[in-house]
Scaffold this active site. Sequence first.
Site, mmCIF file in Angstrom:
data_model
loop_
_atom_site.group_PDB
_atom_site.id
_atom_site.type_symbol
_atom_site.label_atom_id
_atom_site.label_comp_id
_atom_site.label_asym_id
_atom_site.label_seq_id
_atom_site.Cartn_x
_atom_site.Cartn_y
_atom_site.Cartn_z
ATOM 1 C CB VAL A 1 42.830 61.394 20.636
ATOM 2 C CG1 VAL A 1 43.918 62.115 19.877
ATOM 3 C CG2 VAL A 1 43.151 61.294 22.126
ATOM 4 C CE1 TYR B 1 51.040 56.598 30.480
ATOM 5 C CE2 TYR B 1 52.788 55.127 31.211
ATOM 6 C CZ TYR B 1 52.341 56.134 30.379
ATOM 7 O OH TYR B 1 53.194 56.681 29.441
HETATM 8 N N1 LIG Z 1 57.281 61.467 29.205
HETATM 9 C C1 LIG Z 1 57.481 60.187 29.476
HETATM 10 O O1 LIG Z 1 58.274 59.814 30.352
HETATM 11 C C2 LIG Z 1 56.748 59.136 28.691
HETATM 12 C C3 LIG Z 1 57.157 57.808 28.844
HETATM 13 C C4 LIG Z 1 56.505 56.823 28.134
HETATM 14 C C5 LIG Z 1 55.463 57.154 27.288
HETATM 15 N N2 LIG Z 1 55.073 58.451 27.166
HETATM 16 C C6 LIG Z 1 53.954 58.729 26.272
HETATM 17 O O2 LIG Z 1 54.292 59.734 25.347
HETATM 18 C C7 LIG Z 1 53.119 60.447 24.960
HETATM 19 C C8 LIG Z 1 53.364 61.938 25.080
HETATM 20 O O3 LIG Z 1 53.655 62.233 26.428
HETATM 21 P P1 LIG Z 1 54.471 63.525 26.887
HETATM 22 O O4 LIG Z 1 55.478 63.069 27.845
HETATM 23 O O5 LIG Z 1 54.869 64.330 25.719
HETATM 24 O O6 LIG Z 1 53.336 64.271 27.727
HETATM 25 P P2 LIG Z 1 52.825 65.773 27.694
HETATM 26 O O7 LIG Z 1 51.938 65.904 28.872
HETATM 27 O O8 LIG Z 1 53.978 66.702 27.553
HETATM 28 O O9 LIG Z 1 51.960 65.834 26.342
HETATM 29 C C9 LIG Z 1 50.696 65.241 26.201
HETATM 30 C C10 LIG Z 1 49.961 65.981 25.088
HETATM 31 O O10 LIG Z 1 48.702 65.339 24.876
HETATM 32 C C11 LIG Z 1 47.717 66.360 24.748
HETATM 33 N N3 LIG Z 1 46.403 65.828 25.104
HETATM 34 C C12 LIG Z 1 45.909 65.554 26.340
HETATM 35 N N4 LIG Z 1 44.658 65.093 26.249
HETATM 36 C C13 LIG Z 1 44.357 65.060 24.925
HETATM 37 C C14 LIG Z 1 43.210 64.676 24.185
HETATM 38 N N5 LIG Z 1 42.097 64.218 24.795
HETATM 39 N N6 LIG Z 1 43.257 64.757 22.826
HETATM 40 C C15 LIG Z 1 44.363 65.233 22.206
HETATM 41 N N7 LIG Z 1 45.462 65.621 22.846
HETATM 42 C C16 LIG Z 1 45.460 65.534 24.189
HETATM 43 C C17 LIG Z 1 48.175 67.467 25.692
HETATM 44 O O11 LIG Z 1 47.568 68.708 25.368
HETATM 45 C C18 LIG Z 1 49.674 67.444 25.454
HETATM 46 O O12 LIG Z 1 50.020 68.279 24.368
HETATM 47 C C19 LIG Z 1 51.991 59.925 25.865
HETATM 48 O O13 LIG Z 1 51.248 58.957 25.146
HETATM 49 C C20 LIG Z 1 52.743 59.275 27.002
HETATM 50 O O14 LIG Z 1 52.013 58.258 27.626
HETATM 51 C C21 LIG Z 1 55.690 59.458 27.854
#
Ligand SMILES: NC(=O)c1ccc[n+]([C@@H]2O[C@H](COP(=O)([O-])OP(=O)(O)OC[C@H]3O[C@@H](n4cnc5c(N)ncnc54)[C@H](O)[C@@H]3O)[C@@H](O)[C@H]2O)c1
Length: 264
Positions: free
Chosen positions: A70, A159
């Site tokens: 991305v 973050y």
């Molecule tokens: N898990 C939580 O507690 C939580 C809380 C609030 C927000 N979020 C947000 O939710 C979203 C997903 O998080 P998650 O918990 O599923 O994390 P995760 O680590 O399981 O998934 C992240 C995904 O992003 C992909 N990724 C990493 N760098 C990338 C890049 N440069 N281009 C494209 N894809 C890329 C990874 O391969 C992975 O599949 C994130 O934006 C995170 O900030 C998560």
Amino acid sequence: MTSALMSPSTSRLTGKCVLVTGATGGIGLAISELLHASGATVYVTDIDQERAESLAGALGERARFVRLDVTEEAGWAAVAAAMEDAGDRLTTLVNCAGAALRRSIADTTLDDFNRIMELNLVGTFLGIRLAARRMVDHGAIVNISSVNGVLPTAGLGAYVASKSAVSALTRVAALELADRGITVNAVCPGSIDTAITDSADFADTDWDAYVRTIPVGRRGAPVEVAQAVLYLASDESRYVTGTDLVIDGGIAAGRFAGRPRSTQ
Ligand SMILES: NC(=O)c1ccc[n+]([C@@H]2O[C@H](COP(=O)([O-])OP(=O)(O)OC[C@H]3O[C@@H](n4cnc5c(N)ncnc54)[C@H](O)[C@@H]3O)[C@@H](O)[C@H]2O)c1
């Protein structure tokens, strides 16, 4: 309109073409599965091509995969070209790719800070921009922000900065695209059990103590975030734009120091 609201869940997204970034991560996977099961064509995109390919294969019909980092402008152009070649018109974008960094501001290097901003904020900006240029009218953009976008936590400076900027950019995009019927909303998850907290940064986290600060008393499941995305991606939310939909078990409701003992 009333009948559309009452349509069965398997057809809530029939006719929609959804692009999900970070689609193979914990939350992205749940979103991809739920939106696909709700009738959408889903472009499963991720920086990890192998996992994206395998997920698209598992979803089957109406699922396609494209490798997308991305943060790369050219990658977004390539996805747009792939959609055009396949005759698919983007109706729905879910900007989900992201990463966290747990570090005090004093200990954060410029490289670390830039890496988080590049992935969480610039990646989301590039997605919104592509949608603003190419999305059909009456579309939907859903940006995965965080409860940290509305309620900062110490130790998550980069973050928090990136996610509050995602929420702000969401509102600007909502204002700019409203006349085309494109809704733009943020979903702000609380603590969801995924690999995002698997890094060494979070190794010393006392999850039991942390859970005691969540009013609902547990961490969330990815599908609970996906359900919010489904609503914002569906025609049921056509009048909802520019919001932060917080899915956090009550974390952002106020400071939680346990419940008073009830005498009733
Ligand atoms: N898990 C939580 O507690 C939580 C809380 C609030 C927000 N979020 C947000 O939710 C979203 C997903 O998080 P998650 O918990 O599923 O994390 P995760 O680590 O399981 O998934 C992240 C995904 O992003 C992909 N990724 C990493 N760098 C990338 C890049 N440069 N281009 C494209 N894809 C890329 C990874 O391969 C992975 O599949 C994130 O934006 C995170 O900030 C998560």
